[in-house]
Design a protein around this motif. Structure first.
Motif, PDB file in Angstrom:
ATOM      1  N   GLY A  65     -30.899   2.768   8.605  1.00  0.00           N
ATOM      2  CA  GLY A  65     -30.971   1.981   9.549  1.00  0.00           C
ATOM      3  C   GLY A  65     -29.640   1.510  10.048  1.00  0.00           C
ATOM      4  O   GLY A  65     -28.646   1.902   9.510  1.00  0.00           O
ATOM      5  N   TYR A  66     -29.615   0.448  10.949  1.00  0.00           N
ATOM      6  CA  TYR A  66     -28.354   0.065  11.479  1.00  0.00           C
ATOM      7  C   TYR A  66     -28.241  -1.596  11.620  1.00  0.00           C
ATOM      8  O   TYR A  66     -29.110  -1.977  12.126  1.00  0.00           O
ATOM      9  CB  TYR A  66     -27.758   0.673  12.840  1.00  0.00           C
ATOM     10  N   THR A  67     -27.315  -2.251  10.964  1.00  0.00           N
ATOM     11  CA  THR A  67     -27.091  -3.723  11.336  1.00  0.00           C
ATOM     12  C   THR A  67     -25.702  -4.156  11.526  1.00  0.00           C
ATOM     13  O   THR A  67     -24.946  -3.212  11.016  1.00  0.00           O
ATOM     14  CB  THR A  67     -27.611  -4.530  10.101  1.00  0.00           C
ATOM     15  N   SER A  68     -25.509  -4.851  12.287  1.00  0.00           N
ATOM     16  CA  SER A  68     -24.226  -5.252  12.496  1.00  0.00           C
ATOM     17  C   SER A  68     -23.728  -6.392  11.508  1.00  0.00           C
ATOM     18  O   SER A  68     -22.591  -7.153  11.863  1.00  0.00           O
ATOM     19  CB  SER A  68     -23.769  -5.736  13.958  1.00  0.00           C
ATOM     20  N   TYR A  69     -24.630  -6.830  10.849  1.00  0.00           N
ATOM     21  CA  TYR A  69     -24.272  -7.954   9.756  1.00  0.00           C
ATOM     22  C   TYR A  69     -23.023  -8.073   9.162  1.00  0.00           C
ATOM     23  O   TYR A  69     -22.376  -8.829   9.068  1.00  0.00           O
ATOM     24  CB  TYR A  69     -25.331  -7.998   9.002  1.00  0.00           C
ATOM     25  N   GLY A  70     -22.776  -6.758   8.772  1.00  0.00           N
ATOM     26  CA  GLY A  70     -21.444  -6.533   7.742  1.00  0.00           C
ATOM     27  C   GLY A  70     -20.192  -6.217   8.518  1.00  0.00           C
ATOM     28  O   GLY A  70     -19.104  -5.858   8.150  1.00  0.00           O
ATOM     29  N   ASN A 117     -30.401  -5.782  14.376  1.00  0.00           N
ATOM     30  CA  ASN A 117     -30.640  -4.731  13.406  1.00  0.00           C
ATOM     31  C   ASN A 117     -31.620  -3.764  14.094  1.00  0.00           C
ATOM     32  O   ASN A 117     -32.457  -3.952  14.841  1.00  0.00           O
ATOM     33  CB  ASN A 117     -31.815  -5.661  12.404  1.00  0.00           C
ATOM     34  N   ILE A 118     -31.355  -2.576  13.575  1.00  0.00           N
ATOM     35  CA  ILE A 118     -32.272  -1.418  14.349  1.00  0.00           C
ATOM     36  C   ILE A 118     -32.912  -0.747  12.972  1.00  0.00           C
ATOM     37  O   ILE A 118     -32.157  -0.241  12.188  1.00  0.00           O
ATOM     38  CB  ILE A 118     -31.311  -0.492  15.024  1.00  0.00           C
ATOM     39  N   MET A 119     -34.195  -0.658  12.911  1.00  0.00           N
ATOM     40  CA  MET A 119     -34.987  -0.113  11.968  1.00  0.00           C
ATOM     41  C   MET A 119     -35.630   0.975  12.389  1.00  0.00           C
ATOM     42  O   MET A 119     -36.991   0.912  13.026  1.00  0.00           O
ATOM     43  CB  MET A 119     -35.871  -1.195  11.433  1.00  0.00           C
ATOM     44  N   PRO A 120     -35.076   2.382  12.083  1.00  0.00           N
ATOM     45  CA  PRO A 120     -35.972   3.224  12.398  1.00  0.00           C
ATOM     46  C   PRO A 120     -37.197   3.492  11.340  1.00  0.00           C
ATOM     47  O   PRO A 120     -37.307   2.825  10.449  1.00  0.00           O
ATOM     48  CB  PRO A 120     -35.041   4.567  12.202  1.00  0.00           C
ATOM     49  N   GLN A 121     -38.030   4.727  11.542  1.00  0.00           N
ATOM     50  CA  GLN A 121     -39.114   4.748  10.747  1.00  0.00           C
ATOM     51  C   GLN A 121     -38.612   4.877   9.225  1.00  0.00           C
ATOM     52  O   GLN A 121     -37.926   5.418   8.911  1.00  0.00           O
ATOM     53  CB  GLN A 121     -39.851   6.109  10.811  1.00  0.00           C
ATOM     54  N   GLY A 122     -39.620   4.147   8.509  1.00  0.00           N
ATOM     55  CA  GLY A 122     -39.442   4.281   6.782  1.00  0.00           C
ATOM     56  C   GLY A 122     -38.354   3.193   6.583  1.00  0.00           C
ATOM     57  O   GLY A 122     -38.135   2.882   5.344  1.00  0.00           O
ATOM     58  N   LEU A 141     -36.695  -7.973  20.201  1.00  0.00           N
ATOM     59  CA  LEU A 141     -36.078  -7.022  21.497  1.00  0.00           C
ATOM     60  C   LEU A 141     -37.155  -5.848  21.636  1.00  0.00           C
ATOM     61  O   LEU A 141     -37.494  -5.439  22.870  1.00  0.00           O
ATOM     62  CB  LEU A 141     -34.755  -6.385  21.604  1.00  0.00           C
ATOM     63  N   ARG A 142     -37.612  -5.006  20.586  1.00  0.00           N
ATOM     64  CA  ARG A 142     -38.483  -4.137  20.669  1.00  0.00           C
ATOM     65  C   ARG A 142     -39.193  -3.997  19.574  1.00  0.00           C
ATOM     66  O   ARG A 142     -38.724  -3.740  18.224  1.00  0.00           O
ATOM     67  CB  ARG A 142     -37.336  -2.697  20.666  1.00  0.00           C
ATOM     68  N   THR A 143     -40.544  -3.762  19.592  1.00  0.00           N
ATOM     69  CA  THR A 143     -41.628  -3.926  18.534  1.00  0.00           C
ATOM     70  C   THR A 143     -42.632  -2.930  18.905  1.00  0.00           C
ATOM     71  O   THR A 143     -43.702  -3.385  19.515  1.00  0.00           O
ATOM     72  CB  THR A 143     -42.069  -5.129  18.438  1.00  0.00           C
ATOM     73  N   PRO A 144     -42.641  -1.513  18.518  1.00  0.00           N
ATOM     74  CA  PRO A 144     -43.508  -0.565  18.888  1.00  0.00           C
ATOM     75  C   PRO A 144     -44.753  -0.870  18.270  1.00  0.00           C
ATOM     76  O   PRO A 144     -44.751  -1.792  17.210  1.00  0.00           O
ATOM     77  CB  PRO A 144     -42.820   0.899  18.159  1.00  0.00           C
ATOM     78  N   ALA A 145     -45.958  -0.019  18.471  1.00  0.00           N
ATOM     79  CA  ALA A 145     -47.287  -0.490  18.221  1.00  0.00           C
ATOM     80  C   ALA A 145     -47.182  -0.414  16.695  1.00  0.00           C
ATOM     81  O   ALA A 145     -46.686   0.703  16.140  1.00  0.00           O
ATOM     82  CB  ALA A 145     -48.265   0.134  18.649  1.00  0.00           C
ATOM     83  N   GLY A 146     -47.724  -1.311  15.800  1.00  0.00           N
ATOM     84  CA  GLY A 146     -47.719  -0.994  14.273  1.00  0.00           C
ATOM     85  C   GLY A 146     -46.369  -1.454  13.730  1.00  0.00           C
ATOM     86  O   GLY A 146     -46.229  -1.226  12.490  1.00  0.00           O
ATOM     87  N   SER A 147     -45.626  -1.938  14.372  1.00  0.00           N
ATOM     88  CA  SER A 147     -44.164  -2.550  13.841  1.00  0.00           C
ATOM     89  C   SER A 147     -44.460  -3.472  12.791  1.00  0.00           C
ATOM     90  O   SER A 147     -45.239  -4.263  12.748  1.00  0.00           O
ATOM     91  CB  SER A 147     -43.227  -3.187  14.967  1.00  0.00           C
ATOM     92  N   SER A 148     -43.710  -3.453  11.466  1.00  0.00           N
ATOM     93  CA  SER A 148     -43.774  -4.437  10.258  1.00  0.00           C
ATOM     94  C   SER A 148     -43.508  -5.861  10.934  1.00  0.00           C
ATOM     95  O   SER A 148     -42.529  -5.819  11.897  1.00  0.00           O
ATOM     96  CB  SER A 148     -42.666  -3.939   9.317  1.00  0.00           C
ATOM     97  N   GLY A 149     -44.143  -6.840  10.267  1.00  0.00           N
ATOM     98  CA  GLY A 149     -43.837  -8.427  10.672  1.00  0.00           C
ATOM     99  C   GLY A 149     -42.770  -8.829   9.737  1.00  0.00           C
ATOM    100  O   GLY A 149     -42.176  -7.913   8.819  1.00  0.00           O
ATOM    101  N   SER A 203     -43.550   2.954  12.270  1.00  0.00           N
ATOM    102  CA  SER A 203     -43.525   3.928  13.703  1.00  0.00           C
ATOM    103  C   SER A 203     -42.495   4.635  13.691  1.00  0.00           C
ATOM    104  O   SER A 203     -41.276   4.500  12.982  1.00  0.00           O
ATOM    105  CB  SER A 203     -43.387   2.539  14.652  1.00  0.00           C
ATOM    106  N   ALA A 204     -42.660   5.704  14.542  1.00  0.00           N
ATOM    107  CA  ALA A 204     -41.636   6.838  14.583  1.00  0.00           C
ATOM    108  C   ALA A 204     -40.612   6.210  15.774  1.00  0.00           C
ATOM    109  O   ALA A 204     -39.498   6.788  15.791  1.00  0.00           O
ATOM    110  CB  ALA A 204     -42.130   8.012  15.371  1.00  0.00           C
ATOM    111  N   THR A 205     -40.859   5.186  16.377  1.00  0.00           N
ATOM    112  CA  THR A 205     -40.174   4.361  17.506  1.00  0.00           C
ATOM    113  C   THR A 205     -39.184   3.428  16.578  1.00  0.00           C
ATOM    114  O   THR A 205     -39.824   2.509  16.098  1.00  0.00           O
ATOM    115  CB  THR A 205     -40.590   3.790  18.482  1.00  0.00           C
ATOM    116  N   PRO A 206     -37.656   3.179  16.883  1.00  0.00           N
ATOM    117  CA  PRO A 206     -37.177   2.038  16.177  1.00  0.00           C
ATOM    118  C   PRO A 206     -37.653   0.755  16.449  1.00  0.00           C
ATOM    119  O   PRO A 206     -37.884   0.525  17.796  1.00  0.00           O
ATOM    120  CB  PRO A 206     -35.665   2.470  16.661  1.00  0.00           C
ATOM    121  N   ARG A 207     -37.472   0.028  15.497  1.00  0.00           N
ATOM    122  CA  ARG A 207     -37.936  -1.527  15.595  1.00  0.00           C
ATOM    123  C   ARG A 207     -36.571  -2.436  15.875  1.00  0.00           C
ATOM    124  O   ARG A 207     -35.467  -2.068  15.020  1.00  0.00           O
ATOM    125  CB  ARG A 207     -38.631  -2.163  14.549  1.00  0.00           C
ATOM    126  N   VAL A 208     -36.300  -3.067  16.899  1.00  0.00           N
ATOM    127  CA  VAL A 208     -35.107  -3.667  17.206  1.00  0.00           C
ATOM    128  C   VAL A 208     -35.042  -4.927  17.291  1.00  0.00           C
ATOM    129  O   VAL A 208     -35.836  -5.762  18.085  1.00  0.00           O
ATOM    130  CB  VAL A 208     -34.350  -2.907  18.574  1.00  0.00           C
TER     131      VAL A 208
END
Length: 217
Positions: A65-70, A117-122, A141-149, A203-208
């Motif tokens: 994934g990608y995060t700008s936290y660091g 935070n950008i979370m691709p699948q897995g 910002l972006r929560t595809p169907a089935g996104s983790s809570g 999801s195959a679509t990233p969660r942002v």
């Protein structure tokens, strides 16, 4: 009807753990929020492409994934778009602080950190808390169907002794874990000491999302 005296209630709720879950703004601001989300999402994708330090940090600590936290963790100070998000979050923070009965002693809760935070699948965000902060939260910002809570842990879990498991039909406040569904345009606030995690994104679509901290000291 007059309230019953406390002594007449045999079972009491003590030390509750509160969270705040609400849309960023009401129906009248729907267009403005949609426009803000579009700009926030565009800047998030741009950060993912251009932030080399963040890419290196994520490769070590946020695999896949990608995060700008660091790297760029105070976006509200460098981006007018994220500064607008901070302004829209302030009423939520004030309401939550009031619900918690926090005595701020004339000081304000101030946003000190804000990152993407950008979370691709897995991709998973393991169990953690936010040290040296007062209130923390996430804006989706972006929560595809089935996104983790956002999954919260009962802070007393390590103190349970000889305790049977809770029934599956127990109310949320009695369960050892509680998950708040991820929903685009929704704000979730919690006290920073409350441990939480994000299970793998199916999801195959990233969660942002955008995460942030507010401090009192």
């Amino acid at each position: 009807m007059r309230p019953r005296p406390e002594a007449s209630v045999p079972t009491r709720a003590l030390f509750p753990t509160l969270i705040h879950v609400a849309p960023l703004a009401g129906p009248r601001a729907r267009r403005a929020v949609a426009a803000l989300n579009k700009r926030l999402l565009a800047e998030s994708w741009q950060l993912q492409r251009d932030d080399l330090a963040g890419q290196r940090w994520s490769a070590r600590r946020y695999p896949g994934g990608y995060t700008s936290y660091g790297s760029v963790c105070r976006l509200q100070q460098v981006s007018p778009t994220f500064a607008e998000l901070e302004r829209r979050l302030q009423p939520h923070v004030r309401r939550f602080a009031a619900a918690l009965a926090l005595d701020l002693q004339g000081r304000s809760l101030t946003m000190t950190d804000c990152w993407v935070n950008i979370m691709p699948q897995g991709v998973v965000h393991s169990l953690h808390l936010h040290p040296l902060s007062t209130l923390s939260g996430t804006y989706y910002l972006r929560t595809p169907a089935g996104s983790s809570g956002l999954k919260f842990e009962d802070p007393r879990l390590d103190r349970y002794m000889a305790a049977p498991p809770r029934r599956t039909d127990a109310p949320p406040e009695l369960q050892p874990w509680h998950t708040v569904a991820a929903k685009t345009g929704q704000v979730v606030l919690f006290e920073s000491w409350l441990r939480h995690e994000v299970p793998p994104n199916p999801s195959a679509t990233p969660r942002v999302s955008v995460s942030f901290n507010f401090n009192w000291f």
